[in-house]
Design a protein around this motif. Structure first.
Motif, PDB file in Angstrom:
ATOM      1  N   VAL A 102      43.559  58.894 -43.006  1.00  0.00           N
ATOM      2  CA  VAL A 102      42.584  58.976 -44.088  1.00  0.00           C
ATOM      3  C   VAL A 102      41.265  58.477 -43.517  1.00  0.00           C
ATOM      4  N   LEU A 103      40.237  59.324 -43.587  1.00  0.00           N
ATOM      5  CA  LEU A 103      39.026  59.090 -42.802  1.00  0.00           C
ATOM      6  C   LEU A 103      37.755  59.327 -43.614  1.00  0.00           C
ATOM      7  N   ALA A 104      36.700  58.685 -43.153  1.00  0.00           N
ATOM      8  CA  ALA A 104      35.362  58.926 -43.697  1.00  0.00           C
ATOM      9  C   ALA A 104      34.341  58.573 -42.621  1.00  0.00           C
ATOM     10  N   SER A 105      33.165  59.098 -42.779  1.00  0.00           N
ATOM     11  CA  SER A 105      32.105  58.780 -41.827  1.00  0.00           C
ATOM     12  C   SER A 105      31.522  57.405 -42.135  1.00  0.00           C
TER      13      SER A 105
ATOM     14  N   GLN B 256      37.518  56.579 -57.423  1.00  0.00           N
ATOM     15  CA  GLN B 256      36.072  56.351 -57.563  1.00  0.00           C
ATOM     16  C   GLN B 256      35.275  56.981 -56.416  1.00  0.00           C
ATOM     17  N   HIS B 257      35.942  57.749 -55.592  1.00  0.00           N
ATOM     18  CA  HIS B 257      35.277  58.314 -54.413  1.00  0.00           C
ATOM     19  C   HIS B 257      35.303  59.835 -54.440  1.00  0.00           C
ATOM     20  N   GLY B 258      34.435  60.408 -53.611  1.00  0.00           N
ATOM     21  CA  GLY B 258      34.423  61.853 -53.419  1.00  0.00           C
ATOM     22  C   GLY B 258      35.486  62.233 -52.395  1.00  0.00           C
ATOM     23  N   LEU B 259      36.478  62.996 -52.813  1.00  0.00           N
ATOM     24  CA  LEU B 259      37.593  63.340 -51.931  1.00  0.00           C
ATOM     25  C   LEU B 259      37.481  64.795 -51.473  1.00  0.00           C
ATOM     26  N   LEU B 260      37.798  65.006 -50.207  1.00  0.00           N
ATOM     27  CA  LEU B 260      37.777  66.347 -49.607  1.00  0.00           C
ATOM     28  C   LEU B 260      39.211  66.832 -49.455  1.00  0.00           C
ATOM     29  N   GLY B 261      39.507  68.018 -49.977  1.00  0.00           N
ATOM     30  CA  GLY B 261      40.870  68.515 -49.919  1.00  0.00           C
ATOM     31  C   GLY B 261      40.941  70.011 -49.697  1.00  0.00           C
ATOM     32  N   PHE B 262      42.158  70.513 -49.700  1.00  0.00           N
ATOM     33  CA  PHE B 262      42.403  71.920 -49.394  1.00  0.00           C
ATOM     34  C   PHE B 262      42.400  72.775 -50.657  1.00  0.00           C
ATOM     35  N   SER B 263      41.930  73.984 -50.521  1.00  0.00           N
ATOM     36  CA  SER B 263      42.065  74.979 -51.578  1.00  0.00           C
ATOM     37  C   SER B 263      43.175  75.941 -51.174  1.00  0.00           C
TER      38      SER B 263
ATOM     39  N   GLY C 151      29.384  63.287 -43.965  1.00  0.00           N
ATOM     40  CA  GLY C 151      29.310  62.242 -44.990  1.00  0.00           C
ATOM     41  C   GLY C 151      29.555  62.722 -46.398  1.00  0.00           C
ATOM     42  N   GLN C 152      30.310  63.835 -46.551  1.00  0.00           N
ATOM     43  CA  GLN C 152      30.506  64.398 -47.876  1.00  0.00           C
ATOM     44  C   GLN C 152      31.696  63.804 -48.629  1.00  0.00           C
ATOM     45  N   GLY C 153      32.497  62.975 -47.964  1.00  0.00           N
ATOM     46  CA  GLY C 153      33.599  62.375 -48.685  1.00  0.00           C
ATOM     47  C   GLY C 153      34.692  61.858 -47.767  1.00  0.00           C
ATOM     48  N   ILE C 154      35.810  61.476 -48.383  1.00  0.00           N
ATOM     49  CA  ILE C 154      36.977  60.958 -47.664  1.00  0.00           C
ATOM     50  C   ILE C 154      37.977  62.097 -47.513  1.00  0.00           C
ATOM     51  N   VAL C 155      38.618  62.165 -46.346  1.00  0.00           N
ATOM     52  CA  VAL C 155      39.499  63.278 -46.039  1.00  0.00           C
ATOM     53  C   VAL C 155      40.783  62.762 -45.401  1.00  0.00           C
ATOM     54  N   CYS C 156      41.841  63.555 -45.477  1.00  0.00           N
ATOM     55  CA  CYS C 156      43.105  63.230 -44.803  1.00  0.00           C
ATOM     56  C   CYS C 156      43.423  64.377 -43.850  1.00  0.00           C
TER      57      CYS C 156
ATOM     58  N   ALA D 192      29.057  53.416 -45.887  1.00  0.00           N
ATOM     59  CA  ALA D 192      27.908  52.544 -46.136  1.00  0.00           C
ATOM     60  C   ALA D 192      27.292  52.854 -47.498  1.00  0.00           C
ATOM     61  N   ARG D 193      27.361  54.120 -47.879  1.00  0.00           N
ATOM     62  CA  ARG D 193      26.745  54.548 -49.139  1.00  0.00           C
ATOM     63  C   ARG D 193      27.637  54.298 -50.343  1.00  0.00           C
ATOM     64  N   ARG D 194      28.944  54.529 -50.195  1.00  0.00           N
ATOM     65  CA  ARG D 194      29.852  54.465 -51.342  1.00  0.00           C
ATOM     66  C   ARG D 194      30.815  53.285 -51.313  1.00  0.00           C
ATOM     67  N   GLY D 195      30.863  52.573 -50.202  1.00  0.00           N
ATOM     68  CA  GLY D 195      31.780  51.450 -50.101  1.00  0.00           C
ATOM     69  C   GLY D 195      33.118  51.857 -49.514  1.00  0.00           C
ATOM     70  N   VAL D 196      33.881  50.857 -49.048  1.00  0.00           N
ATOM     71  CA  VAL D 196      35.179  51.105 -48.418  1.00  0.00           C
ATOM     72  C   VAL D 196      36.290  50.891 -49.440  1.00  0.00           C
TER      73      VAL D 196
END
Length: 293
Positions: free
Chosen positions: A166-169, A187-194, A233-238, A174-178
């Motif tokens: 699980v990763l983020a830039s 509470q975060h922007g999550l990146l996932g598959f369609s 920096g668009q979100g957290i991804v796995c 720095a912008r959204r917190g860990v």
């Protein structure tokens, strides 16, 4: 009637490419040259193989029957050529390998130069599709697949396995917190598959189990696209280790929620139909790739 193998190859390439112009590029010829070759073939057979309009091209009934025979003939010629080369222990001939874009870019392409140096007589054809239902239809010899296999008619060889992270830039964090717990991900922007729901099941321990189903704020069909979005920096991804290892080492992506990882690893398999004529090419490629993995 004297039909040449080049005419058969032109006909099959036109069908596989979908147009005269695409076939011309593949064959290194002009579109007019390809058109003339088809016309000569139809003249020799005294029948129309294709109906062509300005918008599309379709096989006639005779063309469908002839296509099956043409493929069989070309395959037999290739097998005959390889059987001679095998006497010199030199694997040779066409080998089509398909893999999802991330695996192809990160695990195959970096080693192609070395493989071609070791086996100069093998003609590699590389394609990228996330899912292939029919290897024969797509003229694919080997498909590299990540995750659980479902087609029992295929011969499978386990190549390796890859953990998920699980990763983020650093900029995003720095912008959204860990996030400190899996529940914080809400509470975060999550990146996932369609179109691939299993990719949105993250292997994280939480209060309700060992798998966390996420609802992506931004979705993409390709893991490589998701990787690029995370780097931006668009979100957290796995994502799998094999495609993010260098980013993590360079600090471009940072692991989060590591204490909650379950240790799950994605299995990596090569699948193919049993084919004794292809056996030597398949074996040398898979042995080489497994060593690299």
């Amino acid at each position: 009637m004297d039909i040449h193998s080049d005419e058969l190859k032109t006909f099959v390439t036109v069908i596989d490419s979908g147009s005269l112009s695409a076939a011309a590029v593949h064959l290194g010829q002009t579109s007019s040259g390809v058109s003339r070759a088809l016309a000569r073939l139809e003249e020799k057979l005294q029948t129309s193989l294709l109906t062509r309009t300005t918008r599309r091209m379709e096989l006639t009934e005779e063309g469908q029957l002839f296509l099956v025979k043409a493929r069989t003939i070309l395959s037999a010629m290739e097998e005959a050529e390889e059987s001679i080369r095998m006497r010199r222990q030199q694997p040779a001939g066409r080998l089509s390998v398909d893999a999802a874009s991330p695996f192809m870019l990160h695990c195959v392409v970096p080693h192609v130069a070395e493989f071609r140096q070791l086996y100069p007589e093998i003609r590699l054809e590389l394609t990228s599709n996330d899912r292939i239902a029919d290897l024969i239809e797509h003229r694919t010899d080997i498909a590299i697949r990540i995750g659980t296999l479902s087609d029992s008619t295929l011969h499978a060889r386990a190549l390796s396995s890859s953990p998920l992270h699980v990763l983020a830039s650093p900029a995003y964090l720095a912008r959204r917190g860990v996030p400190q717990t899996p529940e914080d991900l809400a509470q975060h922007g999550l990146l996932g598959f369609s179109g691939y729901e299993l990719g949105n099941q993250w292997p994280l321990r939480h209060s309700e189990g060992n798998t966390l189903a996420i609802a992506p704020a931004l979705a993409a069909s390709s893991g490589e696209t998701l990787r690029q979005l995370a780097l931006e920096g668009q979100g957290i991804v796995c994502l799998a280790d094999f495609m993010t290892r260098d980013d993590i080492a360079a600090g471009r992506l940072v692991k989060v929620l590591e204490p909650f990882y379950t240790g799950f690893r994605q299995q990596i398999h090569a699948v193919y139909y049993r084919n004794t004529q292809l056996a030597q090419r398949i074996s040398c490629f898979l042995d080489f790739l497994q060593q690299k993995l």
